[in-house]
Design a protein around this motif. Sequence first.
Motif, short mmCIF file in Angstrom:
data_model
loop_
_atom_site.label_atom_id
_atom_site.label_comp_id
_atom_site.label_asym_id
_atom_site.label_seq_id
_atom_site.Cartn_x
_atom_site.Cartn_y
_atom_site.Cartn_z
N SER A 199 0.86 -1.19 0.00
CA SER A 199 0.00 0.00 0.00
C SER A 199 0.89 1.24 0.00
O SER A 199 0.78 2.10 -0.87
CB SER A 199 -0.95 -0.02 1.20
OG SER A 199 -0.20 -0.10 2.39
N SER A 200 1.79 1.30 0.97
CA SER A 200 2.72 2.43 1.07
C SER A 200 3.97 1.93 1.79
O SER A 200 3.86 1.28 2.84
CB SER A 200 2.06 3.56 1.88
OG SER A 200 3.04 4.34 2.52
N THR A 201 5.13 2.20 1.24
CA THR A 201 6.37 1.74 1.90
C THR A 201 6.53 2.42 3.27
O THR A 201 7.08 1.83 4.19
CB THR A 201 7.61 2.00 1.02
OG1 THR A 201 7.59 3.37 0.59
CG2 THR A 201 7.67 1.09 -0.18
N GLY A 254 0.02 5.10 -2.40
CA GLY A 254 1.17 5.94 -2.09
C GLY A 254 0.71 7.25 -1.44
O GLY A 254 -0.28 7.84 -1.85
N LYS A 255 1.44 7.66 -0.40
CA LYS A 255 1.02 8.83 0.36
C LYS A 255 1.95 10.01 0.10
O LYS A 255 3.17 9.86 0.04
CB LYS A 255 1.09 8.52 1.87
CG LYS A 255 0.19 7.38 2.29
CD LYS A 255 0.05 7.32 3.79
CE LYS A 255 1.38 7.23 4.51
NZ LYS A 255 1.22 7.22 5.97
N GLY A 256 1.35 11.19 -0.04
CA GLY A 256 2.13 12.42 -0.18
C GLY A 256 2.05 13.22 1.12
O GLY A 256 1.47 12.77 2.09
N THR A 257 2.60 14.40 1.09
CA THR A 257 2.52 15.26 2.28
C THR A 257 1.11 15.84 2.39
O THR A 257 0.34 15.83 1.42
CB THR A 257 3.53 16.43 2.19
OG1 THR A 257 3.31 17.11 0.95
CG2 THR A 257 4.96 15.94 2.24
N LYS A 258 0.81 16.37 3.55
CA LYS A 258 -0.46 17.06 3.83
C LYS A 258 -1.68 16.24 3.41
O LYS A 258 -2.65 16.76 2.83
CB LYS A 258 -0.46 18.44 3.17
CG LYS A 258 0.74 19.29 3.62
CD LYS A 258 0.63 20.74 3.31
CE LYS A 258 1.63 21.56 4.13
NZ LYS A 258 2.90 21.83 3.55
N LYS A 283 9.71 21.28 -12.99
CA LYS A 283 8.67 20.26 -12.78
C LYS A 283 9.13 19.26 -11.73
O LYS A 283 10.30 18.87 -11.69
CB LYS A 283 8.38 19.52 -14.09
CG LYS A 283 7.70 20.39 -15.14
CD LYS A 283 7.39 19.53 -16.35
CE LYS A 283 6.56 20.28 -17.38
NZ LYS A 283 6.21 19.41 -18.50
N LYS A 284 8.17 18.80 -10.93
CA LYS A 284 8.52 17.91 -9.82
C LYS A 284 8.92 16.53 -10.32
O LYS A 284 8.20 15.89 -11.08
CB LYS A 284 7.31 17.81 -8.89
CG LYS A 284 7.49 16.90 -7.71
CD LYS A 284 6.47 17.23 -6.65
CE LYS A 284 6.29 16.12 -5.66
NZ LYS A 284 5.42 16.51 -4.55
N ILE A 285 10.08 16.07 -9.85
CA ILE A 285 10.55 14.73 -10.24
C ILE A 285 10.57 13.81 -9.02
O ILE A 285 10.58 12.59 -9.15
CB ILE A 285 11.95 14.81 -10.91
CG1 ILE A 285 12.22 13.58 -11.76
CG2 ILE A 285 13.07 15.05 -9.91
CD1 ILE A 285 13.26 13.76 -12.83
C1 BTN Z 1 4.91 14.42 -1.75
O1 BTN Z 1 5.41 14.81 -2.81
O2 BTN Z 1 3.86 14.92 -1.31
C2 BTN Z 1 5.60 13.31 -0.99
C3 BTN Z 1 5.59 12.03 -1.76
C4 BTN Z 1 6.28 10.89 -1.07
C5 BTN Z 1 6.14 9.61 -1.84
C6 BTN Z 1 6.95 8.48 -1.27
S1 BTN Z 1 6.96 7.07 -2.31
C7 BTN Z 1 7.67 6.11 -1.06
C8 BTN Z 1 7.00 6.53 0.24
N1 BTN Z 1 5.77 5.81 0.45
C9 BTN Z 1 4.70 6.60 0.43
O3 BTN Z 1 3.52 6.22 0.58
N2 BTN Z 1 5.07 7.86 0.21
C10 BTN Z 1 6.51 7.98 0.09
#
Ligand code: BTN
Length: 226
Positions: free
Chosen positions: A10-12, A33-37, A99-101
């Motif tokens: 699901s998410s590392t 995958g989870k990002g910030t906020k 651009k975001k990489i």
């Molecule tokens: C962002 O840009 O908002 C942060 C993104 C972070 C993504 C990474 S991928 C590996 C790890 N597992 C997740 O669920 N999120 C981070």
Amino acid sequence: MKIIELDEVSSTNDYCKTLTENSVVFARRQSCGKGTKGRSFSSGEGGFYVSIVNFYKDFKSENAFKIMVNSCVAVCKTVEYFNLKPEIRWANDVLVKGKKICGTLIENTFNKNIISRSIVGIGINVNNELPTELSDIATSLSCELNSKINLQTVKKVFLKNINKNFSVNDYKNYIGWFNSTVTLKTANGEEKAVAKDVDMSGNLICEIDGNIKIVSAAEVSLRTDD
Ligand code: BTN
């Protein structure tokens, strides 16, 4: 350090929460995958998804920014290996040509004024297809280089760099937007400011109408105005 390689998770970052020893966890794809906020992070096959969990005995919370510095600079060095020019967008995004990489999600566990566990999650767009709605704001190594990139090479270069000890100055060397106007985005709206510096705690120091304002990444995100 233990290395764990997964096909799908699901998410590392969440996987790291089940571990009890320092580890690096790679996944070929993430279903959630989870990002910030609270945002999600697009994590299809071909991208580079990794989380590093570290348990500490005496890591003072006032040094938390060091964790961000080390991970962002390690990503920049990895991107540079491919002859691209990375730039940091405070606090934790790495961009190429605006651009975001790469994005970083750091989840720290605090115990009084000590960080007892940190989870650093990093997602680098490599060969993964980017959702069309992100095409104006995101890029990948393969888009920039017009060829398919060997993910094992990315892993090798990244692992070499993640174990180094970088400084706040190394971090600031990847910031090209000091003295330019940026947009600060808060829960209450947007504000223009001139970015001046990033301090040792990771706060952004900026100037608004001649007054110095110090903002923390927890409250504010940044847009660099072209
Ligand atoms: C962002 O840009 O908002 C942060 C993104 C972070 C993504 C990474 S991928 C590996 C790890 N597992 C997740 O669920 N999120 C981070």
